[in-house]
Design an enzyme around this catalytic site. Structure first.
Site, PDB file in Angstrom:
ATOM      1  N   GLY B 145       0.725  -1.242  -0.150  1.00 46.30           N
ATOM      2  CA  GLY B 145       0.095  -0.165   0.174  1.00 46.30           C
ATOM      3  C   GLY B 145       1.060   1.141  -0.070  1.00 46.30           C
ATOM      4  O   GLY B 145       0.456   2.163  -0.498  1.00 46.30           O
ATOM      5  N   SER B 282      -4.111  -1.676   0.360  1.00 47.16           N
ATOM      6  CA  SER B 282      -3.014  -2.544   0.803  1.00 47.16           C
ATOM      7  C   SER B 282      -3.692  -3.933   1.211  1.00 47.16           C
ATOM      8  O   SER B 282      -4.549  -3.903   2.320  1.00 47.16           O
ATOM      9  CB  SER B 282      -2.405  -1.812   2.071  1.00 47.16           C
ATOM     10  OG  SER B 282      -1.346  -2.710   2.688  1.00 47.16           O
ATOM     11  N   ALA B 283      -3.373  -4.886   0.695  1.00 43.41           N
ATOM     12  CA  ALA B 283      -3.970  -6.352   0.866  1.00 43.41           C
ATOM     13  C   ALA B 283      -3.939  -6.747   2.385  1.00 43.41           C
ATOM     14  O   ALA B 283      -5.075  -7.488   2.787  1.00 43.41           O
ATOM     15  CB  ALA B 283      -3.369  -7.352  -0.269  1.00 43.41           C
ATOM     16  N   HIS B 284      -2.837  -6.727   2.953  1.00 40.84           N
ATOM     17  CA  HIS B 284      -2.697  -7.294   4.360  1.00 40.84           C
ATOM     18  C   HIS B 284      -3.647  -6.622   5.373  1.00 40.84           C
ATOM     19  O   HIS B 284      -3.749  -7.172   6.350  1.00 40.84           O
ATOM     20  CB  HIS B 284      -1.292  -7.308   4.701  1.00 40.84           C
ATOM     21  CG  HIS B 284      -0.734  -5.860   5.114  1.00 40.84           C
ATOM     22  ND1 HIS B 284      -0.818  -5.525   6.503  1.00 40.84           N
ATOM     23  CD2 HIS B 284      -0.058  -4.974   4.731  1.00 40.84           C
ATOM     24  CE1 HIS B 284      -0.215  -4.382   6.791  1.00 40.84           C
ATOM     25  NE2 HIS B 284       0.098  -4.128   5.437  1.00 40.84           N
ATOM     26  N   CYS B 408       5.270   7.398  23.985  1.00 46.03           N
ATOM     27  CA  CYS B 408       6.441   6.555  24.672  1.00 46.03           C
ATOM     28  C   CYS B 408       6.500   5.294  23.640  1.00 46.03           C
ATOM     29  O   CYS B 408       7.368   4.477  24.125  1.00 46.03           O
ATOM     30  CB  CYS B 408       6.317   6.463  26.029  1.00 46.03           C
ATOM     31  SG  CYS B 408       4.460   5.934  26.426  1.00 46.03           S
TER      32      CYS B 408
END
Lengths: 546, 546
Positions: B145, B282-284, B408
């Site tokens: 992506g 984005s495929a994931h 943090c």
């Protein structure tokens, strides 16, 4: 220059509904059609079955049911195009499957899935670095070998901008290197291509001279030459010739110029000789999965990654890591390396047999590339009077998958830049690259089939019987005719002029520039030269010597 | 600006030999250690066993033997970080396995393996385009992506160079968009960030005003405004708020400016409203494999791919196609879409429960993002007086994997740019993003565990009992103290000054700029303002109102 690389071969357009498994005129085997399988591949199964891990129609048609599998795989039919892409190594497949379970999470995250992914990524990097011969923190994973080359070239050039803007590459690099060079030139940089000899290798002395700059200057310091980066492949992807990397690396060291080695074709066979500064490689060349390249940059090499910044892979390869594939790539490289010495020796002997037998079996063939300093698994030859695309298609029909650098099989309609740089015949060009596991019987069958295939193509193109000799100088108009027709026309009439007389071939096909001189050399006729023709193309003059 | 995106969370460094599966102080389960598994992953099996397809040690430890599998997977323990990466969808896994067999060859080749790969690639493109809502020849596959965004932004900006050099983006885009903007600015271009409201959404009118240019000019023509490209995400990746894409697309159409929509977070849930010119995904994020992104560019959009040229993917995504992953990405997108309506409604109710219950169960919490116009599966909240990294680590110990935008937990030590742009509390920040299949019981257990975890962290940081009130104005020196300590110090002493009196907090932690005003809003105290402090950082002045 019109560089042509791995990806340039023209894609065949298969009309909808035509099954590429079925040879023209052949019978379609029941159940085996790709159309059905690809429909299954892309159709979601019933949600409940998928959620429960149930078998889909596709899974049911999976690897175990051999009757439904394409008969080509697992060495059943010879695939001789390993230099384009090799089937997934069993170790890569196993590692990929395991890493799909273990390594799908984001390795930048603090949670346990993220930490697990990070450990896998670190382990893959250690394994890859060990095989490449560098430190883990010198190596990043890229989405492809092409990305590794593009990032490596642009980052090294930018890192040494103050030294100069010259990029020195061999004339026979992979298209990814040449395209990176074109982008550099378009941005105002200078690119020098080092020529190669007839075997396809650069001469280390010639390469070294380019590093010293046009004025021969500088010597130890690079400042005088303005060379920011040199690129040399470890071995050529089209003809298999090994380059003198160690010698060129030594010259680069002496000139203070970093050397990028494109090791895509050779890394599976062994480490690249030391002395490189950057190294690029591509996993699908050694049986790893697609989607993974390596870029190694030695500590101390000035490197400034280009493009938008990104936190991943030391800022050198943006985007979410393709972790399962990376793990599989590292694992398969180790595995193929473990087998490389034995398998390399075996394939080397098979290639030696092809190199020796093809010229005996097929008339008018030129086997190209270095016969000794070469990749173990790759051989390239060209056949006079043959159309490369028809030759590929006929070999495919016989079950042999090969590649070609002929102009008629490229999208640019020009012969491979590698064959052009070598100055060898390009028509009827065939590259045979054997995957691991290729058997002697596969090669023997290829050698049995090839002569008939070549003579069949030649017969159809009508190379015909020579006309009685003794006549006047001739002009043959082959304008508008594509390779190999201009050479065929020349061959048809050469016998009709007296010894000492000339044939002038008018041709506008790019391949003629390479193939007419090559034909002259093969036939011991004199190539006089070429001049631009008033009607376009060139007039190639050939003198009959015998 | 210090943009911070998906990948910026600090990677934890697990020392060699420490198993990330074992909570600190916990007992290591026999056989389950990752060290052993990763060694197996990367060690080649015995060649003969591999060649015969025999089972390796790794294969023998495969998915079927549940006792050896990490207990986290398949929903056994709640993974609540789906917005970072989702486990591979079963359909994706099946498609990937099948395509590893069918689609490993080079789709640019003429032989049957190449033609088979080409057909698979074409079919995947058709399926992906249909799901995205565009023509197949408008869509290319990219390695991620991030690559899709980088290529889309640079190509669209270059294609409209003559129109102008202005890039307009929302302030809460993914880091890939902001980094592409930084690269554009570094090359001399202009980047305008459109602010967002407290829910994280842009106001379409404000966005439209930026398209008309600083002088309000131009109207229908873009020439006056000089805007080459606008970018707006479909929904925010950190807080889940949906952006008014349709309205902004209409404004872009009116201004003649192409709109790039980053649809990474939403594409699995449904198509992006029409009117976009470019789309990246984005495929994931939807359970497809890593290594695949989509870039769609509508016909008629001026687009000039940047970087070295390449023949593949219409010249828009260089490198060998990652075909098996591409097939899996397209197949899984179809599959998740088929389940999206039902699963979305189910997860939406679970998120509603978290949004309602967390403020009831945990004191001093701010739930952020739009409660209605939002992604179905994602909710973000922040907890006063809590250190984000400790909170993540404690939740991880309880088995919950979440993400955080606290300073943090980032490599830059600044709070998430999204939370900053929204002006909401950043300390103790938690993003919960539910993967498909999350159960009511998972969520209930999270809600049961969270209050104790938060109060435990607060107790350890010593938020302490307030001192009796009535005193003089105070100055608290929190220089060098990291988030959440400056806010804790403030909270400790506010009760000790008289109503109407002030507490001045000296702090150099970046998060204080966000969290002190946010604390004032939550506690109904007056935030007077901040001035640079002579000893570094700022002096934040707070007036006690009650």
């Amino acid at each position: 220059m019109g560089s042509r690389g791995e990806g340039a071969q023209r894609a065949v357009r298969v009309p909808e509904g035509v099954d590429p498994e079925v040879p023209q005129g052949g019978r379609k085997r029941p159940f085996g059609g790709l159309a059905a399988r690809r429909a299954a591949l892309l159709t979601p199964p019933h949600p409940r079955r998928a959620a429960s891990g149930g078998r889909t129609p596709l899974a049911a048609r999976g690897p175990r049911r051999s009757g439904l599998r394409p008969r080509l795989y697992r060495g059943r039919m010879p695939y001789f195009d390993a230099a384009s892409a090799a089937p997934l190594h069993p170790v890569a497949r196993q590692a990929l499957l395991a890493a799909l379970d273990e390594g799908w999470a984001d390795p930048a995250r603090l949670h346990r899935e993220g930490r697990r992914a990070r450990l896998l990524l670190d382990a893959a990097r250690e394994a890859a670095a060990e095989t490449v011969g560098c430190r883990p923190d010198e190596l990043v994973f890229t989405p492809s070998g092409t990305h590794a080359v593009h990032s490596g070239v642009s980052g090294a050039l930018a890192g040494r901008r103050r030294v100069g803007d010259r990029l020195v590459v061999s004339a026979v690099e992979h298209s990814s290197v040449l395209h990176a060079g074109e982008a550099h030139a378009a941005a105002g940089g200078t690119v020098t291509e080092v020529p190669v000899g007839r075997t396809g290798a650069v001469d280390p002395e010639t390469f070294a001279a380019e590093l010293r700059g046009p004025d021969g200057g500088a010597g130890a310091g690079a400042a005088g030459s303005g060379v920011a980066l040199a690129c040399l492949q470890s071995a050529n992807h089209e003809v298999g010739t090994e380059q003198p990397v160690a010698e060129v690396a030594e010259a680069c060291r002496a000139a203070g110029v970093p050397l990028l080695v494109d090791a895509a074709q050779s890394l599976g066979w062994g480490p690249v000789p030391g002395g490189w500064s950057l190294l690029a490689a591509s996993a699908h060349k050694w049986g790893g999965p697609a989607g993974v390249g390596f870029l190694a940059v030695r500590k101390g090499v000035r490197f400034a990654p280009q493009g938008p910044s990104d936190e991943r892979e030391s800022g050198r390869a943006p985007g979410f890591e393709n972790l399962p594939a990376v793990v599989a790539a590292a694992a398969s490289l180790r595995a193929v390396r473990a087998e490389a010495a034995a398998e390399g020796a075996r394939l080397r002997a098979l290639v030696d047999r092809i190199r020796a037998r093809v010229p005996e079996l097929v008339p008018d063939v030129e086997v190209v590339g270095d016969p000794v300093r070469r990749l173990p698994h790759l051989v390239t030859f060209s056949c006079l009077y043959v159309d490369g695309e028809t030759l590929l298609s006929e070999l495919d029909r016989e079950g042999f998958s090969v590649s070609s650098g002929s102009s008629c099989t490229s999208s640019t309609l020009t012969p491979s830049h590698v064959l052009r740089a070598m100055g060898v015949l390009s028509e009827g060009n065939v590259r045979v690259s054997l995957p691991a596991g290729t058997t002697e019987a596969d090669v023997d069958r290829f050698l049995a089939v090839l002569p008939g295939v070549v003579s069949g193509v030649r017969d159809r193109l009508g190379t015909g019987a020579p006309v009685p000799d003794g006549g006047e100088d001739l002009v043959v108009d082959a304008l508008g005719k594509r390779c190999p027709l201009p050479v065929i026309e020349l061959a048809k009439v050469i016998g009709t002029v007296r010894v000492g007389g000339t044939v002038t071939v008018l041709a506008d096909d790019e391949a003629a520039r390479l193939d007419i001189p090559a034909w002259c050399e093969m036939r011991a006729q004199e190539y006089v030269g070429a001049t631009p023709s008033p009607r376009g193309g060139h007039a190639y003059v050939v003198r009959r010597l015998s």
